[in-house]
Design an enzyme around this catalytic site. Sequence first.
Site, PDB file in Angstrom:
ATOM      1  N   ASP A  58       7.232  -0.718   1.032  1.00 35.54           N
ATOM      2  CA  ASP A  58       8.631  -1.146   1.182  1.00 35.54           C
ATOM      3  C   ASP A  58       9.004  -2.113   0.054  1.00 35.54           C
ATOM      4  O   ASP A  58      10.160  -2.512  -0.073  1.00 35.54           O
ATOM      5  CB  ASP A  58       8.903  -1.735   2.572  1.00 35.54           C
ATOM      6  CG  ASP A  58       8.151  -3.015   2.825  1.00 35.54           C
ATOM      7  OD1 ASP A  58       7.229  -3.348   2.047  1.00 35.54           O
ATOM      8  OD2 ASP A  58       8.470  -3.697   3.817  1.00 35.54           O
ATOM      9  N   SER A  59       8.031  -2.422  -0.825  1.00 33.62           N
ATOM     10  CA  SER A  59       8.344  -3.170  -2.055  1.00 33.62           C
ATOM     11  C   SER A  59       9.343  -2.384  -2.897  1.00 33.62           C
ATOM     12  O   SER A  59       9.988  -2.949  -3.783  1.00 33.62           O
ATOM     13  CB  SER A  59       7.069  -3.432  -2.869  1.00 33.62           C
ATOM     14  OG  SER A  59       6.335  -2.237  -3.040  1.00 33.62           O
ATOM     15  N   ASP A  97       5.009   3.023   4.226  1.00 34.12           N
ATOM     16  CA  ASP A  97       5.258   1.710   4.826  1.00 34.12           C
ATOM     17  C   ASP A  97       6.451   1.837   5.757  1.00 34.12           C
ATOM     18  O   ASP A  97       7.507   2.307   5.330  1.00 34.12           O
ATOM     19  CB  ASP A  97       5.645   0.761   3.682  1.00 34.12           C
ATOM     20  CG  ASP A  97       5.033  -0.599   3.809  1.00 34.12           C
ATOM     21  OD1 ASP A  97       4.405  -0.876   4.838  1.00 34.12           O
ATOM     22  OD2 ASP A  97       5.167  -1.376   2.838  1.00 34.12           O
ATOM     23  N   LYS A 127       1.954   2.390   7.490  1.00 29.35           N
ATOM     24  CA  LYS A 127       1.504   0.994   7.447  1.00 29.35           C
ATOM     25  C   LYS A 127       2.522   0.139   8.188  1.00 29.35           C
ATOM     26  O   LYS A 127       3.735   0.352   8.032  1.00 29.35           O
ATOM     27  CB  LYS A 127       1.363   0.510   6.000  1.00 29.35           C
ATOM     28  CG  LYS A 127       0.973  -0.971   5.901  1.00 29.35           C
ATOM     29  CD  LYS A 127       0.460  -1.338   4.531  1.00 29.35           C
ATOM     30  CE  LYS A 127       1.530  -1.705   3.533  1.00 29.35           C
ATOM     31  NZ  LYS A 127       2.428  -2.810   3.950  1.00 29.35           N
ATOM     32  N   GLU A 129       3.297  -4.085   9.316  1.00 33.07           N
ATOM     33  CA  GLU A 129       2.930  -5.481   9.065  1.00 33.07           C
ATOM     34  C   GLU A 129       2.757  -6.225  10.385  1.00 33.07           C
ATOM     35  O   GLU A 129       3.516  -5.990  11.329  1.00 33.07           O
ATOM     36  CB  GLU A 129       4.025  -6.177   8.233  1.00 33.07           C
ATOM     37  CG  GLU A 129       4.173  -5.602   6.832  1.00 33.07           C
ATOM     38  CD  GLU A 129       5.169  -6.385   5.984  1.00 33.07           C
ATOM     39  OE1 GLU A 129       5.695  -7.427   6.440  1.00 33.07           O
ATOM     40  OE2 GLU A 129       5.418  -5.949   4.846  1.00 33.07           O
ATOM     41  N   GLU A 196      -3.083  -9.627   2.417  1.00 32.70           N
ATOM     42  CA  GLU A 196      -2.212 -10.065   1.309  1.00 32.70           C
ATOM     43  C   GLU A 196      -2.164 -11.587   1.197  1.00 32.70           C
ATOM     44  O   GLU A 196      -1.952 -12.296   2.199  1.00 32.70           O
ATOM     45  CB  GLU A 196      -0.778  -9.515   1.500  1.00 32.70           C
ATOM     46  CG  GLU A 196       0.154  -9.991   0.370  1.00 32.70           C
ATOM     47  CD  GLU A 196       1.450  -9.208   0.225  1.00 32.70           C
ATOM     48  OE1 GLU A 196       1.644  -8.201   0.926  1.00 32.70           O
ATOM     49  OE2 GLU A 196       2.274  -9.624  -0.621  1.00 32.70           O
TER      50      GLU A 196
END
Length: 294
Positions: A58-59, A97, A127, A129, A196
């Site tokens: 999602d970056s 993501d 993925k 978070e 991270e």
Amino acid sequence: MRILANQGNGKITVPDLMQRKFLVANSPNKKITCLTAYDYPSARLLDEAGVDVVLVGDSIAMVALGYESTLPLTLEESLHHTKAVRRGVQRALVVADMPYGSYHGEMGEAVHNAMRFVKEAGAEAVKVEGGERRLELIAKLTEAEIPVMGHVGLTPQSVNALGGYRVQGKTPATAEQVLRDARSVEAAGAFAIVLEAMPRELAAEITLTLRIPTIGIGAGPDCDGQVLVLHDMLGLTFQEPPKFARRYANVGQAISQAVRGYCADVQGGSFPSDAESYHSNTSMKGRKPIPIAR
Ligand code: KIV
């Protein structure tokens, strides 16, 4: 029936990656390599260069779509880019993501959204978070046959709650929380976990503790694998990259130079040349002009 973790054609699967945890201990050259990609050409280049995991991170929100943070990214935008990446990858594992808001509400909706990445976009895993508070979600996704990669430590979707993009787990109490988060992700059934922005000592301890592979970003060299944001490593961003993001090329500078060269050639009259032009077989002399409809 034969059960093979490796399909024998070099395709990276979830069981392959899980096995790498045990291979890495004796051979560091088995460490997992992961990079982000958001479109067909970059995905294809990464895959052909031999990266193990292509993450449609999602970056993308910040590095390719120009948003201020990852929070505004929508599910439809993520699906669109995951489909393009899927078309470029043959060997690597494609992980999508899940964007902010697509798994934070009702559980059924979160599972439905994750399934869209698999059914519509061709992702092989998703993925999410977060640690302890994602236990139920990760278990539900795993039950629904969707492999899950966890992500703990600095979780950029929590930027408002964390008060910024800060290294996590620097005090004994916060390190304990990150460790608990990592354990929960594993217990819930995730097949791998991103660590991270945390002290390397903490990442090393988590890597030793867990049976699933750890993939570090700003978490030191002792993880079972590493991930970087492609645009950071290629020099294709507009801010100072974080200290862990080693720069392997300056593609931004190469693009600027190429575009300046093109503008100069067009305006100087050297582009296109005669050799770059098409020619007609018959002489144009004596040909009646084609009437232009107005
Ligand atoms: O979105 C992303 O690029 C990520 C990586 C930093 C792991 O989540």
